[in-house]
Design an enzyme around this catalytic site. Sequence first.
Site, PDB file in Angstrom:
ATOM      1  N   THR A  80     -11.506  12.398 -44.425  1.00  0.00           N
ATOM      2  CA  THR A  80     -12.741  12.003 -43.741  1.00  0.00           C
ATOM      3  C   THR A  80     -12.522  12.049 -42.233  1.00  0.00           C
ATOM      4  O   THR A  80     -11.570  11.469 -41.722  1.00  0.00           O
ATOM      5  CB  THR A  80     -13.155  10.593 -44.224  1.00  0.00           C
ATOM      6  N   HIS A 108     -14.697  13.358 -56.729  1.00  0.00           N
ATOM      7  CA  HIS A 108     -13.990  12.197 -56.150  1.00  0.00           C
ATOM      8  C   HIS A 108     -14.278  10.976 -57.029  1.00  0.00           C
ATOM      9  O   HIS A 108     -15.352  10.386 -56.958  1.00  0.00           O
ATOM     10  CB  HIS A 108     -14.493  11.968 -54.730  1.00  0.00           C
ATOM     11  N   ASN A 124     -10.408   5.755 -55.097  1.00  0.00           N
ATOM     12  CA  ASN A 124     -10.542   4.935 -53.882  1.00  0.00           C
ATOM     13  C   ASN A 124     -11.727   3.974 -53.857  1.00  0.00           C
ATOM     14  O   ASN A 124     -12.253   3.645 -52.788  1.00  0.00           O
ATOM     15  CB  ASN A 124     -10.558   5.840 -52.639  1.00  0.00           C
ATOM     16  N   TYR A 156     -14.854   4.223 -54.878  1.00  0.00           N
ATOM     17  CA  TYR A 156     -16.220   4.702 -54.698  1.00  0.00           C
ATOM     18  C   TYR A 156     -16.951   4.703 -56.054  1.00  0.00           C
ATOM     19  O   TYR A 156     -16.433   4.212 -57.047  1.00  0.00           O
ATOM     20  CB  TYR A 156     -16.216   6.054 -53.986  1.00  0.00           C
ATOM     21  N   ASN A 181     -10.695  -0.387 -50.967  1.00  0.00           N
ATOM     22  CA  ASN A 181     -12.093  -0.760 -51.169  1.00  0.00           C
ATOM     23  C   ASN A 181     -12.306  -1.781 -52.285  1.00  0.00           C
ATOM     24  O   ASN A 181     -13.259  -1.686 -53.051  1.00  0.00           O
ATOM     25  CB  ASN A 181     -12.945   0.499 -51.397  1.00  0.00           C
TER      26      ASN A 181
HETATM   27  C1  8OZ Z   1     -11.026   7.067 -44.916  1.00  0.00           C
HETATM   28  C2  8OZ Z   1     -12.182   6.657 -44.266  1.00  0.00           C
HETATM   29  C3  8OZ Z   1     -13.399   6.801 -44.899  1.00  0.00           C
HETATM   30  C4  8OZ Z   1     -13.459   7.340 -46.165  1.00  0.00           C
HETATM   31  C5  8OZ Z   1     -11.375   8.000 -49.219  1.00  0.00           C
HETATM   32  C6  8OZ Z   1     -13.325   9.200 -48.486  1.00  0.00           C
HETATM   33  O1  8OZ Z   1     -10.604   7.059 -49.031  1.00  0.00           O
HETATM   34  C7  8OZ Z   1     -12.372   8.341 -48.180  1.00  0.00           C
HETATM   35  C8  8OZ Z   1     -12.305   7.747 -46.821  1.00  0.00           C
HETATM   36  C9  8OZ Z   1     -11.081   7.607 -46.190  1.00  0.00           C
HETATM   37  O2  8OZ Z   1     -11.367   8.639 -50.268  1.00  0.00           O
END
Ligand code: 8OZ
Length: 363
Positions: free
Chosen positions: A30, A179, A182, A184, A239
């Site tokens: 990112t 994806h 992480n 999401y 996260n």
């Molecule tokens: C760092 C900052 C924002 C998003 C991930 C898409 O961790 C990210 C991400 C990484 O997969």
Amino acid sequence: MSGTKYANLFEPLKINEIELPNRVLMAPLTRNRSHSDGTPKEWAQTYYGQRASAGLIITEATQISEMGKGYLDTPGIHTEKHAEEWAKIVDAVHANGGRIFLQLWHVGRISHTSLLPNGASPHAPSAITAESQTYTANGFEPTSQPVAMTKDQIAETVEDYGRAAEFAVKAGFDGVEVHAANGYLLDQFLQDGSNERADEYGGSVENRMRFLTEVLDRVTEVIPASRVGIRLSPLGQANDIHDSDPENIFGAVIDMLDPRGLAYLHFVEDFSGKATDEQQQMLERLASRFSGAFFGNGGYDAAKASQRIADGKVDAVTFGKKFIANPDLPERFRLGAELNEPDQSTFYGGDEHGYTDYPALDD
Ligand code: 8OZ
């Protein structure tokens, strides 16, 4: 070849019909340097084009819909304009002899109302706010309280993945990476720390996998499974994602993935360098359940990548920070050359500085 260090990093790797000329791959990164409507800027052609010697480039995470956005100035793949601009990036990589997959992303609850259409609340499996932050026009802010998606919204989101895959094909990508790591949206459905649904999308491992399964079914209607990779992070280090029994859910996920003939499985192995031996062993047990190509990521240098390939633990390795700072990373590894140091202050947002101005050896 004389002078070649870590020779096994330069053995080609065939992933289904695509041949990667080396095993030094560029991780999804990112960079927050797109227009606010998600259209990539022209400088991304230079940035990705400079890195075409990677065995494979996996793009930065790219939202599949307006609701999939969670940070300032990340790119999208949900309009014609997005696809047209991505096509120029793909062309730049292909012109320099490279291969590039687009990473399909939906952030789910890792978002903020100020980033979403009409100030909408983020979508999530359950209305549980993540103890996490995101980056908005006002800097770092706590993520907003999400709403639990209705079944209609889940079905619409599966369609959004299909449309994004169609745009990726239009743009000429060699493939896509889903994806599911992480913390999401897809990961939020998998793990019971964020999924408390009582319907067929929550509860049992089969139910928590249902959304991911539907997304993969839809994406592979558009793009052959042989060109679709997937990223998982079974250690759940980012996260505020967690599960009461990660090996159980991720074991089931990998058993679901294996017969699909996907391009590869990509793990975030060690986000922060803090994984215990026990956690590393769990990752190895999980990876061994997948018979296709396996990409490792996190805390690697050339020596460790070469060793883990020699040991049969990984087929290739994706490098993040090292690829930010070294556009010619494979060549530097081959020669045992010194590496440029990445500048953390220019990772997210900003201009060409720290983006397209890291020198190659022959600059
Ligand atoms: C760092 C900052 C924002 C998003 C991930 C898409 O961790 C990210 C991400 C990484 O997969």
